[in-house]
Scaffold this motif. Sequence first.
Motif, PDB file in Angstrom:
ATOM      1  N   GLU A 135       0.831  -1.211   0.000  1.00  0.00           N
ATOM      2  CA  GLU A 135       0.000   0.000   0.000  1.00  0.00           C
ATOM      3  C   GLU A 135       0.863   1.256   0.000  1.00  0.00           C
ATOM      4  O   GLU A 135       0.572   2.224  -0.718  1.00  0.00           O
ATOM      5  CB  GLU A 135      -0.915   0.006   1.228  1.00  0.00           C
ATOM      6  N   ARG A 136       1.922   1.242   0.809  1.00  0.00           N
ATOM      7  CA  ARG A 136       2.808   2.402   0.890  1.00  0.00           C
ATOM      8  C   ARG A 136       3.461   2.662  -0.474  1.00  0.00           C
ATOM      9  O   ARG A 136       3.504   3.803  -0.952  1.00  0.00           O
ATOM     10  CB  ARG A 136       3.880   2.184   1.958  1.00  0.00           C
ATOM     11  N   ARG A 137       3.963   1.596  -1.106  1.00  0.00           N
ATOM     12  CA  ARG A 137       4.581   1.762  -2.430  1.00  0.00           C
ATOM     13  C   ARG A 137       3.568   2.313  -3.429  1.00  0.00           C
ATOM     14  O   ARG A 137       3.889   3.176  -4.243  1.00  0.00           O
ATOM     15  CB  ARG A 137       5.147   0.434  -2.931  1.00  0.00           C
ATOM     16  N   HIS A 138       2.344   1.820  -3.340  1.00  0.00           N
ATOM     17  CA  HIS A 138       1.301   2.289  -4.247  1.00  0.00           C
ATOM     18  C   HIS A 138       1.010   3.778  -4.016  1.00  0.00           C
ATOM     19  O   HIS A 138       0.919   4.559  -4.970  1.00  0.00           O
ATOM     20  CB  HIS A 138       0.024   1.457  -4.036  1.00  0.00           C
ATOM     21  N   ARG A 139       0.895   4.163  -2.742  1.00  0.00           N
ATOM     22  CA  ARG A 139       0.670   5.579  -2.414  1.00  0.00           C
ATOM     23  C   ARG A 139       1.833   6.433  -2.902  1.00  0.00           C
ATOM     24  O   ARG A 139       1.627   7.512  -3.478  1.00  0.00           O
ATOM     25  CB  ARG A 139       0.502   5.762  -0.904  1.00  0.00           C
ATOM     26  N   ASP A 140       3.065   5.940  -2.665  1.00  0.00           N
ATOM     27  CA  ASP A 140       4.251   6.683  -3.108  1.00  0.00           C
ATOM     28  C   ASP A 140       4.239   6.855  -4.629  1.00  0.00           C
ATOM     29  O   ASP A 140       4.537   7.940  -5.146  1.00  0.00           O
ATOM     30  CB  ASP A 140       5.540   5.966  -2.691  1.00  0.00           C
ATOM     31  N   LYS A 141       3.884   5.786  -5.314  1.00  0.00           N
ATOM     32  CA  LYS A 141       3.851   5.836  -6.773  1.00  0.00           C
ATOM     33  C   LYS A 141       2.799   6.854  -7.233  1.00  0.00           C
ATOM     34  O   LYS A 141       3.069   7.684  -8.102  1.00  0.00           O
ATOM     35  CB  LYS A 141       3.513   4.452  -7.323  1.00  0.00           C
ATOM     36  N   ASP A 142       1.619   6.791  -6.617  1.00  0.00           N
ATOM     37  CA  ASP A 142       0.554   7.747  -6.969  1.00  0.00           C
ATOM     38  C   ASP A 142       1.006   9.176  -6.702  1.00  0.00           C
ATOM     39  O   ASP A 142       0.785  10.080  -7.529  1.00  0.00           O
ATOM     40  CB  ASP A 142      -0.734   7.462  -6.161  1.00  0.00           C
ATOM     41  N   ARG A 143       1.626   9.390  -5.549  1.00  0.00           N
ATOM     42  CA  ARG A 143       2.088  10.728  -5.181  1.00  0.00           C
ATOM     43  C   ARG A 143       3.126  11.222  -6.201  1.00  0.00           C
ATOM     44  O   ARG A 143       3.072  12.366  -6.657  1.00  0.00           O
ATOM     45  CB  ARG A 143       2.689  10.690  -3.772  1.00  0.00           C
ATOM     46  N   ASP A 144       4.057  10.342  -6.564  1.00  0.00           N
ATOM     47  CA  ASP A 144       5.083  10.717  -7.549  1.00  0.00           C
ATOM     48  C   ASP A 144       4.445  11.053  -8.895  1.00  0.00           C
ATOM     49  O   ASP A 144       4.846  12.024  -9.557  1.00  0.00           O
ATOM     50  CB  ASP A 144       6.107   9.594  -7.721  1.00  0.00           C
ATOM     51  N   GLN A 145       3.459  10.248  -9.288  1.00  0.00           N
ATOM     52  CA  GLN A 145       2.781  10.521 -10.565  1.00  0.00           C
ATOM     53  C   GLN A 145       2.050  11.863 -10.504  1.00  0.00           C
ATOM     54  O   GLN A 145       2.085  12.639 -11.465  1.00  0.00           O
ATOM     55  CB  GLN A 145       1.784   9.395 -10.894  1.00  0.00           C
ATOM     56  N   ASP A 146       1.400  12.121  -9.376  1.00  0.00           N
ATOM     57  CA  ASP A 146       0.703  13.413  -9.210  1.00  0.00           C
ATOM     58  C   ASP A 146       1.697  14.568  -9.310  1.00  0.00           C
ATOM     59  O   ASP A 146       1.429  15.584  -9.967  1.00  0.00           O
ATOM     60  CB  ASP A 146      -0.024  13.479  -7.856  1.00  0.00           C
TER      61      ASP A 146
END
Length: 120
Positions: A74-85
Amino acid sequence: MPEENGNVEGEVKKRRREDADEEKREKRHKDKKEKDRDHKDKREKKEKDRDRERERERDKESREKDKDKDRDKERRHRDKDRDQDRERDKREKKDKRDKDKREKKDRKEKKEKKERKEKG
């Protein structure tokens, strides 16, 4: 005859004593076997309890490991989403800057063209 009779009585007493001793030995042997069996049963029960406890611990650790994995995912997914944003925001900002520059340049060119037209 009384000697024989006394001797016979002595033999009977001796035999009874031997029989009683044999019974005591058998009883002790039986008691020891029972005690050993009880001890063995107790030891096996303790061992089974320990095995069950170890199994519970392994299951608990496994569940915790799975939870950790899920949290990491979940953390990696959130980090990835944040980076994409963040990347999208940067692109949008840059696009807006470029558009503003183009519009400013176009206005400037239009103004210069208008001024040349008025002069010329």
